[in-house]
Design an enzyme around this catalytic site. Sequence first.
Site, PDB file in Angstrom:
ATOM      1  N   THR A 124       0.804  -1.206   0.000  1.00  0.00           N
ATOM      2  CA  THR A 124       0.000   0.000   0.000  1.00  0.00           C
ATOM      3  C   THR A 124       0.846   1.270   0.000  1.00  0.00           C
ATOM      4  OG1 THR A 124      -1.745  -1.170   1.200  1.00  0.00           O
ATOM      5  CG2 THR A 124      -1.861   1.230   1.187  1.00  0.00           C
ATOM      6  N   LYS A 147      -1.108  -1.015  -4.139  1.00  0.00           N
ATOM      7  CA  LYS A 147      -2.436  -0.502  -3.822  1.00  0.00           C
ATOM      8  C   LYS A 147      -2.287   0.964  -3.432  1.00  0.00           C
ATOM      9  CE  LYS A 147      -6.259  -1.140  -0.546  1.00  0.00           C
ATOM     10  NZ  LYS A 147      -6.908  -2.087   0.380  1.00  0.00           N
ATOM     11  N   LYS A 149      -3.828   4.557  -2.103  1.00  0.00           N
ATOM     12  CA  LYS A 149      -4.883   5.273  -1.414  1.00  0.00           C
ATOM     13  C   LYS A 149      -5.150   6.592  -2.149  1.00  0.00           C
ATOM     14  CE  LYS A 149      -5.602   2.485   2.100  1.00  0.00           C
ATOM     15  NZ  LYS A 149      -6.920   1.863   2.359  1.00  0.00           N
ATOM     16  N   ASP A 176      -7.815   2.537  -4.001  1.00  0.00           N
ATOM     17  CA  ASP A 176      -8.782   2.508  -2.904  1.00  0.00           C
ATOM     18  C   ASP A 176      -9.189   3.937  -2.579  1.00  0.00           C
ATOM     19  OD1 ASP A 176     -10.329   2.051  -0.699  1.00  0.00           O
ATOM     20  OD2 ASP A 176      -8.762   1.109   0.510  1.00  0.00           O
ATOM     21  N   GLU A 202     -11.484   0.088  -5.359  1.00  0.00           N
ATOM     22  CA  GLU A 202     -12.057  -0.330  -4.084  1.00  0.00           C
ATOM     23  C   GLU A 202     -12.880   0.800  -3.466  1.00  0.00           C
ATOM     24  OE1 GLU A 202     -10.407  -2.310   0.089  1.00  0.00           O
ATOM     25  OE2 GLU A 202      -9.057  -2.016  -1.618  1.00  0.00           O
ATOM     26  N   ASP A 225     -15.674  -2.647   0.170  1.00  0.00           N
ATOM     27  CA  ASP A 225     -14.943  -2.794   1.433  1.00  0.00           C
ATOM     28  C   ASP A 225     -15.849  -2.364   2.583  1.00  0.00           C
ATOM     29  OD1 ASP A 225     -13.287  -2.910   3.609  1.00  0.00           O
ATOM     30  OD2 ASP A 225     -11.729  -1.620   2.805  1.00  0.00           O
ATOM     31  N   LYS A 247     -12.249  -8.774   5.459  1.00  0.00           N
ATOM     32  CA  LYS A 247     -11.308  -8.483   6.537  1.00  0.00           C
ATOM     33  C   LYS A 247     -11.831  -9.111   7.817  1.00  0.00           C
ATOM     34  CE  LYS A 247      -9.828  -3.972   4.689  1.00  0.00           C
ATOM     35  NZ  LYS A 247      -9.886  -2.504   4.894  1.00  0.00           N
ATOM     36  N   CYS A 275      -6.642  -6.252   5.200  1.00  0.00           N
ATOM     37  CA  CYS A 275      -6.235  -6.151   6.593  1.00  0.00           C
ATOM     38  C   CYS A 275      -6.270  -4.692   7.032  1.00  0.00           C
ATOM     39  CB  CYS A 275      -4.821  -6.702   6.780  1.00  0.00           C
ATOM     40  SG  CYS A 275      -3.522  -5.719   5.971  1.00  0.00           S
ATOM     41  N   ASP A 297      -4.212  -8.718   0.278  1.00  0.00           N
ATOM     42  CA  ASP A 297      -3.696  -7.410   0.697  1.00  0.00           C
ATOM     43  C   ASP A 297      -3.358  -7.523   2.175  1.00  0.00           C
ATOM     44  OD1 ASP A 297      -3.069  -4.742   1.005  1.00  0.00           O
ATOM     45  OD2 ASP A 297      -5.162  -4.088   1.126  1.00  0.00           O
ATOM     46  N   ASP A 299      -0.373  -6.626   3.876  1.00  0.00           N
ATOM     47  CA  ASP A 299       0.916  -5.945   4.031  1.00  0.00           C
ATOM     48  C   ASP A 299       1.036  -5.177   5.343  1.00  0.00           C
ATOM     49  OD1 ASP A 299      -0.951  -3.989   3.447  1.00  0.00           O
ATOM     50  OD2 ASP A 299       0.372  -2.850   2.129  1.00  0.00           O
TER      51      ASP A 299
END
Length: 328
Positions: A124, A147, A149, A176, A202, A225, A247, A275, A297, A299
């Site tokens: 991420t 990934k 943000k 995301d 996402e 999500d 998650k 996570c 995902d 990490d």
Amino acid sequence: MRDLSVEAQSWPITGAFTISRGAKTEARVVVARVTQNGLTGQGECVPYARYGETEQDVVAAIKMQQQALADGMTREELQRAMHRGAARNALDCALWDLEAKLAGRPAWELAGLTQPRALTTAYTLSLGSPDTMREAAAKAAHRPLLKLKLGHGGDEDVARVEAVREGAPRAALIVDANEGWKAGDVVPLAKELARLGVSLIEQPLPAKEDEALRGIESPVPLCADESAHGLEGMKRLVGLYDFINVKLDKTGGLTEALSVIRCAKLRKLRVMVGCMVSTSLAMAPAMLVAQQADYADLDGPLLLAQDRAPALHYDGSLVYPPERELWG
């Protein structure tokens, strides 16, 4: 007779972890430990303010189960006794770990799963300016899956993805939005992101507004999500999303997460297993669920300044199943 202990812990993050809702510099986790016959099972959760959870409430909710656990509460009874969420996750995973230790068998075997294998995890990149994200992407360009943000949509988010693509031209990309976009932005932004080779978007809209996604044709698959929690409400997601992000803190533990995976596949929804920013203890049970996912995902420990010991083994973006000294 079982004994219960609960501990809140803080794990510093390398730099800061920033999403559209804010930034943090530490991972606050709660660890539950259940001991029987000299053996201890443990589980870790992350209280999440987005769902109205506080560290104090999660610790209190776990402690409320002390007598029931002493009386031999099973995992099935736990599902009925506690609401889905972080507190139940910590206890559910602790009971899985304890059962594995008492039985002398790995948790994956008790769950009726095949032996887990190493998986490629997304890595991420925090929300930042395009220049900052380009620099971060260049440092992570050796990783096969990044990934990103993103913020509140518009040209600035496109500029961020363009910058990351410049920094990591060969990486697969997931973005995301963390509920940051508006309904009218989804298709235009998805077209721009498709041009940049983005594989998945996402949670583009706030969960309470995502009915606006029904019937739209996005050139990039959409993943739920914040809209996807546990078994309840799964039917509604069909026609809105192509993927769900599972998650353990949302499902309330490994037990329901395994059921959610089965339900998703029956409904032709594909799966990411994600996570919170947390330690290897939280990732370990998620590794069992991720064996059946399209994307992992996991990490969280890679974002920390220091992980707990023993820890999961990461080799670049390859994460290996937990040793039983850690969990399961």
